[in-house]
Design a protein around this motif. Structure first.
Motif, PDB file in Angstrom:
ATOM      1  N   ILE A 143       0.813  -1.211   0.000  1.00  0.00           N
ATOM      2  CA  ILE A 143       0.000   0.000   0.000  1.00  0.00           C
ATOM      3  C   ILE A 143       0.846   1.261   0.000  1.00  0.00           C
ATOM      4  O   ILE A 143       0.372   2.336  -0.360  1.00  0.00           O
ATOM      5  CB  ILE A 143      -0.942  -0.020   1.217  1.00  0.00           C
ATOM      6  N   THR A 144       2.108   1.106   0.395  1.00  0.00           N
ATOM      7  CA  THR A 144       3.061   2.205   0.336  1.00  0.00           C
ATOM      8  C   THR A 144       3.004   2.923  -0.996  1.00  0.00           C
ATOM      9  O   THR A 144       3.277   4.124  -1.093  1.00  0.00           O
ATOM     10  CB  THR A 144       4.480   1.619   0.516  1.00  0.00           C
ATOM     11  N   GLY A 145       2.633   2.186  -2.033  1.00  0.00           N
ATOM     12  CA  GLY A 145       2.560   2.788  -3.361  1.00  0.00           C
ATOM     13  C   GLY A 145       1.278   3.549  -3.611  1.00  0.00           C
ATOM     14  O   GLY A 145       1.160   4.234  -4.619  1.00  0.00           O
ATOM     15  N   ASN A 146       0.287   3.425  -2.722  1.00  0.00           N
ATOM     16  CA  ASN A 146      -0.981   4.142  -2.935  1.00  0.00           C
ATOM     17  C   ASN A 146      -0.994   5.423  -2.121  1.00  0.00           C
ATOM     18  O   ASN A 146      -1.160   5.368  -0.911  1.00  0.00           O
ATOM     19  CB  ASN A 146      -2.192   3.352  -2.418  1.00  0.00           C
ATOM     20  N   THR A 147      -0.902   6.555  -2.772  1.00  0.00           N
ATOM     21  CA  THR A 147      -1.027   7.787  -1.999  1.00  0.00           C
ATOM     22  C   THR A 147      -2.488   8.177  -1.816  1.00  0.00           C
ATOM     23  O   THR A 147      -2.796   9.133  -1.124  1.00  0.00           O
ATOM     24  CB  THR A 147      -0.285   8.954  -2.680  1.00  0.00           C
ATOM     25  N   ASN A 148      -3.384   7.407  -2.445  1.00  0.00           N
ATOM     26  CA  ASN A 148      -4.818   7.688  -2.296  1.00  0.00           C
ATOM     27  C   ASN A 148      -5.400   6.998  -1.064  1.00  0.00           C
ATOM     28  O   ASN A 148      -6.599   6.859  -0.929  1.00  0.00           O
ATOM     29  CB  ASN A 148      -5.575   7.268  -3.552  1.00  0.00           C
ATOM     30  N   ALA A 151      -3.136   4.711   4.860  1.00  0.00           N
ATOM     31  CA  ALA A 151      -1.945   3.930   5.221  1.00  0.00           C
ATOM     32  C   ALA A 151      -0.748   4.259   4.334  1.00  0.00           C
ATOM     33  O   ALA A 151       0.395   4.182   4.775  1.00  0.00           O
ATOM     34  CB  ALA A 151      -2.252   2.442   5.150  1.00  0.00           C
ATOM     35  N   GLY A 152      -1.024   4.636   3.085  1.00  0.00           N
ATOM     36  CA  GLY A 152       0.062   4.977   2.168  1.00  0.00           C
ATOM     37  C   GLY A 152       0.727   6.302   2.515  1.00  0.00           C
ATOM     38  O   GLY A 152       1.755   6.653   1.953  1.00  0.00           O
ATOM     39  N   ASN A 153       0.137   7.040   3.453  1.00  0.00           N
ATOM     40  CA  ASN A 153       0.672   8.354   3.822  1.00  0.00           C
ATOM     41  C   ASN A 153       1.212   8.440   5.240  1.00  0.00           C
ATOM     42  O   ASN A 153       1.568   9.514   5.709  1.00  0.00           O
ATOM     43  CB  ASN A 153      -0.408   9.419   3.607  1.00  0.00           C
ATOM     44  N   VAL A 154       1.282   7.299   5.930  1.00  0.00           N
ATOM     45  CA  VAL A 154       1.821   7.293   7.284  1.00  0.00           C
ATOM     46  C   VAL A 154       3.343   7.456   7.215  1.00  0.00           C
ATOM     47  O   VAL A 154       3.999   6.764   6.466  1.00  0.00           O
ATOM     48  CB  VAL A 154       1.469   5.958   7.999  1.00  0.00           C
ATOM     49  N   PRO A 155       3.911   8.383   7.987  1.00  0.00           N
ATOM     50  CA  PRO A 155       5.372   8.530   7.972  1.00  0.00           C
ATOM     51  C   PRO A 155       6.056   7.356   8.699  1.00  0.00           C
ATOM     52  O   PRO A 155       5.419   6.760   9.558  1.00  0.00           O
ATOM     53  CB  PRO A 155       5.608   9.845   8.716  1.00  0.00           C
ATOM     54  N   PRO A 156       7.324   7.051   8.378  1.00  0.00           N
ATOM     55  CA  PRO A 156       8.124   7.663   7.324  1.00  0.00           C
ATOM     56  C   PRO A 156       7.667   7.182   5.949  1.00  0.00           C
ATOM     57  O   PRO A 156       7.509   5.988   5.750  1.00  0.00           O
ATOM     58  CB  PRO A 156       9.531   7.139   7.635  1.00  0.00           C
ATOM     59  N   LYS A 157       7.451   8.127   5.029  1.00  0.00           N
ATOM     60  CA  LYS A 157       6.996   7.729   3.708  1.00  0.00           C
ATOM     61  C   LYS A 157       8.162   7.244   2.852  1.00  0.00           C
ATOM     62  O   LYS A 157       9.293   7.678   3.040  1.00  0.00           O
ATOM     63  CB  LYS A 157       6.333   8.934   3.017  1.00  0.00           C
ATOM     64  N   ALA A 158       7.832   6.353   1.929  1.00  0.00           N
ATOM     65  CA  ALA A 158       8.854   5.898   0.981  1.00  0.00           C
ATOM     66  C   ALA A 158       9.348   7.076   0.170  1.00  0.00           C
ATOM     67  O   ALA A 158       8.583   7.982  -0.152  1.00  0.00           O
ATOM     68  CB  ALA A 158       8.259   4.850   0.051  1.00  0.00           C
ATOM     69  N   ASN A 159      10.624   7.078  -0.126  1.00  0.00           N
ATOM     70  CA  ASN A 159      11.200   8.117  -0.978  1.00  0.00           C
ATOM     71  C   ASN A 159      12.571   7.642  -1.440  1.00  0.00           C
ATOM     72  O   ASN A 159      13.479   7.455  -0.635  1.00  0.00           O
ATOM     73  CB  ASN A 159      11.318   9.423  -0.190  1.00  0.00           C
ATOM     74  N   LYS A 188      11.235   2.763   6.845  1.00  0.00           N
ATOM     75  CA  LYS A 188      11.341   3.402   5.528  1.00  0.00           C
ATOM     76  C   LYS A 188      12.071   2.502   4.532  1.00  0.00           C
ATOM     77  O   LYS A 188      11.687   2.428   3.353  1.00  0.00           O
ATOM     78  CB  LYS A 188      12.045   4.749   5.655  1.00  0.00           C
ATOM     79  N   ALA A 189      13.106   1.792   5.016  1.00  0.00           N
ATOM     80  CA  ALA A 189      13.848   0.895   4.112  1.00  0.00           C
ATOM     81  C   ALA A 189      12.907  -0.156   3.517  1.00  0.00           C
ATOM     82  O   ALA A 189      12.983  -0.479   2.330  1.00  0.00           O
ATOM     83  CB  ALA A 189      14.999   0.225   4.861  1.00  0.00           C
ATOM     84  N   TYR A 190      11.993  -0.673   4.353  1.00  0.00           N
ATOM     85  CA  TYR A 190      11.001  -1.636   3.863  1.00  0.00           C
ATOM     86  C   TYR A 190      10.113  -1.008   2.802  1.00  0.00           C
ATOM     87  O   TYR A 190       9.895  -1.583   1.731  1.00  0.00           O
ATOM     88  CB  TYR A 190      10.158  -2.152   5.034  1.00  0.00           C
ATOM     89  N   LYS A 191       9.598   0.182   3.090  1.00  0.00           N
ATOM     90  CA  LYS A 191       8.701   0.841   2.129  1.00  0.00           C
ATOM     91  C   LYS A 191       9.432   1.155   0.827  1.00  0.00           C
ATOM     92  O   LYS A 191       8.890   0.962  -0.258  1.00  0.00           O
ATOM     93  CB  LYS A 191       8.135   2.137   2.731  1.00  0.00           C
TER      94      LYS A 191
END
Ligand code: NDP
Length: 315
Positions: A143-148, A151-159, A188-191
Motif C-alpha cells: 500500500i506504500t505505493g498508494n497515496t490515495n 496507510a500509504g501516507n503514514v510517515p516515514p513515507k517511501a522516498n 522506511k527501508a522496507y517501504k
C-alpha cells in the motif's frame, strides 16, 4: 498437466496461504522457495498440502550466491517454469542499526528488492522456454505505493530520492544504507524496497511483455495484520494492530483471503493484463489500482533497474 509455480517465502503468511490455495485447486505444482527447509516442511503439513503438490527448494534471498544456486537447482529439476511469485520480505521497523546481506547490502532492500531482482532476471529465461499458455511474473507490492489511502501516507513515507545510496551500494561504509542517502530507518527501508518491487514489475513489463507474452503484475492483497511480517515490532503494536485494521481502517484481510487473492493473480483467466497493480475492494472484487507518483515514475524505474543490474551482476 499441472502448471509449475515458484513462490518465494512460502513458509509463512501470504506465501503459505497462496501455496495452500493453489495446491487445493489441483492445477498447480508449487515450488516453495524458502530459507528454512524444516520450517517450510512443517508449514506445508500444517495447512494440509498433499505431498505430490509441492517441492521445497532452498533459497536465501539475502545471498546472491544462494539465488544463483537456487536457479541452478531449479534448472536441474527439469521442470518448466510457468509462474514466478516474488513474495518473501523482511521488515525491521524497530531496528536502530542496519543489518546487511551476505554481499553487504542493507538487509530490507537487499532481500526484498535486490535478491528478487536477480532471481527474476535469471528465471525469465526459464519462463521463456515454457509453453504454458498464461505465463506470469508477479512481485508482491504494498500500500506504500498508494497515496490515495491513509496507510500509504503514514510517515516515514517511501522516498527513493536521487538514488545516491543505491548507487553507492547501500553498504553503510562509503555509502548510506538507505536508497536516498539518508540515515537508516528500518520502516522506511522496507517501504522503499516495496516501491522498488513495483517499479521493477513495470520495467519488466516495458522491456519484456511484448516479446515474451509474459504477464507482469504486482498487487496489494490488503492488510494481513496477523502474519510474521510484524514479528519484530514492539509487543503493544502487535496486540493493537490487528483490531485497529479490522475496526478502524477496515483494511484487514485474513491470511486465507489474502492467499486467495494472490492465487487469483497467479491463475485466474481474467487477470492476464500485464503491467497492472491489483487491489481488491470491500466486496473482495479485484480492480486495477493507481500507483503513487514515485511508484509509477518510468524514468526512476529505468534508473533503479540499471543501478540494480550493476550491483547484482558485479558480484
Ligand atoms: P511473513 O513474515 O509471514 O512472510 C515472509 C516470508 O518471507 C517468510 O516465509 C520468510 O521466511 C521469507 N523470507 C524472509 N527473508 C527471507 C530470505 N532472506 N530468503 C528467503 N525467504 C525469506 O510476511 P507476509 O506474509 O505478511 O509477507 C509476504 C509479502 O506480503 C511481503 O512481500 C510483504 O511485503 C507483503 N505484504 C504484506 C502485508 C501485510 O499486511 N502483512 C501487506 C502488504 C504486503 P521465514 O519463514 O523463514 O521467516
Amino acid at each position: 498437466g499441472k502448471g509449475t509455480v515458484v513462490i518465494t517465502g512460502a513458509s509463512s503468511g501470504l506465501g503459505l496461504a497462496t501455496a495452500k490455495a493453489l495446491a487445493e485447486s489441483g492445477k498447480w505444482h508449487i515450488i516453495m522457495a524458502c530459507r528454512d527447509f524444516l520450517k517450510a516442511e512443517k508449514a506445508a503439513k500444517s495447512v494440509g498440502m498433499a505431498k505430490e503438490n509441492y517441492t521445497i527448494m532452498h533459497l536465501d534471498l539475502a545471498s546472491l550466491e544462494s539465488v544463483r544456486q537456487f536457479v541452478d537447482n531449479f534448472k536441474r529439476s527439469g521442470r518448466p517454469l510457468d509462474v514466478l511469485v516474488c513474495n518473501a520480505a523482511v521488515y525491521q521497523p524497530t531496528a536502530r542499526e542496519p543489518s546487511f546481506t551476505a554481499e553487504g547490502f542493507e538487509l530490507s532492500v537487499g532481500t526484498n528488492h535486490l535478491g528478487h531482482f536477480l532471481l527474476s532476471r535469471l528465471l525469465l529465461d526459464e519462463m521463456k522456454q515454457s509453453d504454458y499458455p498464461s505465463k506470469r511474473l508477479i512481485i508482491v507490492g504494498s500500500i506504500t505505493g498508494n497515496t490515495n489511502t491513509l496507510a500509504g501516507n503514514v510517515p516515514p513515507k517511501a522516498n527513493l530520492g536521487d538514488l545516491r545510496g543505491l548507487q553507492g551500494g547501500l553498504n553503510g561504509l562509503n555509502s548510506s544504507p538507505m536508497i536516498d542517502g539518508a540515515d537508516f530507518d528500518g520502516a522506511k527501508a522496507y517501504k522503499d524496497s516495496k516501491v522498488c518491487n513495483m517499479l521493477t514489475m513495470q520495467e519488466f513489463h516495458r522491456r519484456y511483455h511484448e516479446d515474451t507474452g509474459i504477464t507482469f503484475a504486482s498487487l496489494y492483497p490488503g492488510c494481513i495484520a496477523t502474519t510474521g511480517l510484524f514479528r519484530e515490532h514492539i509487543p503493544l503494536f502487535r496486540l493493537l494492530f490487528p483490531p485497529f485494521q479490522k475496526f478502524i481502517t477496515k483494511g484487514y484481510v485474513s491470511e486465507e483471503e489474502a492467499g486467495k487473492r494472490l492465487a487469483q493473480v497467479v491463475s485466474d483467466p481474467s487477470l492476464t493484463k500485464s503491467g497492472v497493480y491489483w487491489s481488491w475492494n470491500k466486496a473482495s472484487a479485484s480492480f486495477e489500482n493507481q500507483l503513487s507518483q514515485e511508484a509509477s515514475d518510468a524514468d526512476k524505474a529505468r534508473k533503479v533497474w540499471e543501478i540494480s543490474e550493476k550491483l547484482v551482476d558485479s558480484l
